[in-house]
Design an enzyme around this catalytic site. Structure first.
Site, PDB file in Angstrom:
ATOM      1  N   SER A   1     -47.315 -70.189 -38.141  1.00 51.28           N
ATOM      2  CA  SER A   1     -47.211 -68.642 -38.036  1.00 51.28           C
ATOM      3  C   SER A   1     -46.069 -68.216 -37.560  1.00 51.28           C
ATOM      4  CB  SER A   1     -48.647 -68.430 -37.245  1.00 51.28           C
ATOM      5  OG  SER A   1     -48.759 -66.872 -36.914  1.00 51.28           O
ATOM      6  N   GLY A   2     -45.441 -67.011 -38.257  1.00 50.02           N
ATOM      7  CA  GLY A   2     -44.375 -66.569 -38.101  1.00 50.02           C
ATOM      8  C   GLY A   2     -43.072 -67.209 -38.599  1.00 50.02           C
TER       9      GLY A   2
ATOM     10  N   THR B   1     -44.974 -64.661 -45.427  1.00 49.13           N
ATOM     11  CA  THR B   1     -45.385 -63.240 -45.602  1.00 49.13           C
ATOM     12  C   THR B   1     -43.981 -62.416 -46.317  1.00 49.13           C
ATOM     13  OG1 THR B   1     -47.050 -62.874 -44.504  1.00 49.13           O
ATOM     14  CG2 THR B   1     -46.180 -60.970 -45.378  1.00 49.13           C
TER      15      THR B   1
ATOM     16  N   ASN C   1     -47.012 -63.742 -34.071  1.00 48.11           N
ATOM     17  CA  ASN C   1     -46.337 -62.818 -35.135  1.00 48.11           C
ATOM     18  C   ASN C   1     -46.966 -61.622 -35.301  1.00 48.11           C
ATOM     19  OD1 ASN C   1     -45.525 -61.900 -37.661  1.00 48.11           O
ATOM     20  ND2 ASN C   1     -46.352 -63.880 -38.725  1.00 48.11           N
TER      21      ASN C   1
ATOM     22  N   SER D   1     -48.869 -61.028 -39.013  1.00 51.62           N
ATOM     23  CA  SER D   1     -49.660 -62.536 -39.433  1.00 51.62           C
ATOM     24  C   SER D   1     -50.623 -62.237 -40.682  1.00 51.62           C
ATOM     25  CB  SER D   1     -50.140 -63.198 -38.239  1.00 51.62           C
ATOM     26  OG  SER D   1     -50.642 -64.392 -38.731  1.00 51.62           O
ATOM     27  N   SER D   2     -50.542 -62.947 -41.618  1.00 49.63           N
ATOM     28  CA  SER D   2     -51.530 -63.065 -42.737  1.00 49.63           C
ATOM     29  C   SER D   2     -52.704 -63.813 -42.189  1.00 49.63           C
ATOM     30  CB  SER D   2     -50.813 -63.775 -44.058  1.00 49.63           C
ATOM     31  OG  SER D   2     -49.729 -62.932 -44.615  1.00 49.63           O
TER      32      SER D   2
ATOM     33  N   GLY E   1     -50.221 -69.435 -41.865  1.00 48.34           N
ATOM     34  CA  GLY E   1     -50.037 -70.185 -40.421  1.00 48.34           C
ATOM     35  C   GLY E   1     -51.115 -70.076 -39.595  1.00 48.34           C
TER      36      GLY E   1
ATOM     37  N   GLU F   1     -53.100 -70.558 -35.855  1.00 45.32           N
ATOM     38  CA  GLU F   1     -52.853 -70.135 -34.548  1.00 45.32           C
ATOM     39  C   GLU F   1     -53.502 -71.032 -33.403  1.00 45.32           C
ATOM     40  OE1 GLU F   1     -50.993 -67.117 -33.823  1.00 45.32           O
ATOM     41  OE2 GLU F   1     -50.788 -66.611 -35.869  1.00 45.32           O
TER      42      GLU F   1
END
Length: 313
Positions: free
Chosen positions: A28-29, A33, A78, A81-82, A305, A307
């Protein structure tokens, strides 16, 4: 680097007439995206500027802000974040022009609708509606221009984020809805569902002398029922009772206050997920190719991603 990978895939597709796929992964981050946006922008820039090509290109590009609004959220790692997985394939004709596309979504983090960790937010669309909708629309939806007035938006304690302009993003979503040819009735239905979920989040329960659940304040129920098109009494009963069908007979039994709270959350998660799935299907209808002849595909797989949560839903 992103453009180079995309160009290599595009050239291989054209020269070998073979379908290609770009896999985007990372924690994530990491920028997944943004990478998928760059891929789409590159492919859009390579297309010929003809009316039909421009229509397809614009719809492909406008699918991004729409899916991000309903499927992305601020997390502790993020700000955008998706919270769902996405596979998009773009169809090209023999000239290399995009003529259509298709989106497949999976694993929407619907638990975020009803609960957010400290420092995190719900999906962007809720805050965008509160911040960016015109006054007359908010009045029609019985909403206040204050995200902290809604239980589903204030749990993370960060309704406003410096890096995010919710009001501006609402305008981008409205533009995307227009570009993708969603009717006024469809757009109104979308806002009704989003607002109804916010009202349902403010429904609280207490217990009577038999430990059966009672709704403390019927106003949020009345607001939600008006938006989703049902009677307030029916909605209230569905939140405080459960119906079991056994051997052709229906048995209606009351819920405890805790069970009613779980039923409320389950309803909100299910409604949001169904709306998200409908939105993807509607996007696919808008992106459907009308051109005949041989076509090749270039796919983009964006794995979201992961978390680390105190409570993993």
């Amino acid at each position: 680097f992103r453009f180079a990978i995309t160009e290599n895939s595009f050239r291989s597709m054209m020269s070998e007439s073979r379908d290609q796929c770009i896999l985007i992964s990372g924690e994530s981050g990491a920028g997944k995206t943004e990478a998928s946006k760059h891929v789409l922008r590159f492919l859009a820039a390579t297309s010929m500027h003809r009316r039909e090509m421009d229509r397809v290109r614009d719809r492909l590009l406008q699918s991004n802000p729409l899916l991000e609004a309903f499927g992305n959220a601020k997390t502790n790692r993020n700000d955008n974040s998706s919270r769902f997985g996405k596979y998009m394939d773009i169809e090209f004709n023999f000239k290399g022009d995009p003529v259509g596309g298709h989106i497949l979504n999976y694993l929407l983090e619907k638990s975020r609708v009803v609960h957010q960790e400290k420092g995190e937010r719900n999906f962007h669309i809720f805050y965008q509606l509160i911040a960016g909708a015109p006054d007359d629309l908010l009045e029609k939806l019985s909403l206040k221009r204050n995200p902290n007035a809604y239980h589903f938006l204030k749990q993370g304690g960060c309704s406003e984020v410096q890096s995010i302009n919710d009001s501006s993003d609402f305008k981008a979503v409205s533009k995307a809805l227009e570009t993708l040819d969603l009717s006024q009735e469809e757009q109104e239905s979308i806002w009704n569902v989003v607002a109804a979920i916010l009202h349902l989040g403010n429904v609280t329960f207490t217990s009577d002398e038999n430990q059966n659940s009672l709704i403390e304040d019927m106003v949020p129920v009345q607001n939600a029922s008006k938006l989703i098109g049902c009677e307030a009494e029916e909605l209230g009963k569905s939140l405080t009772h459960r119906t079991i069908e056994a051997r052709g007979d229906e048995i209606c039994s009351p819920l405890t206050a805790e069970q009613a709270l779980q039923a409320r959350d389950a309803l909100c998660k299910a409604v949001y997920e169904r709306q998200f799935n409908w939105l993807v299907e509607r996007l696919n209808t808008s992106l459907l190719s009308t051109e005949s002849g041989n076509k090749t595909l270039l796919g983009i797989l964006d794995i979201y991603g992961f978390e680390i949560f105190d409570n993993n839903g």
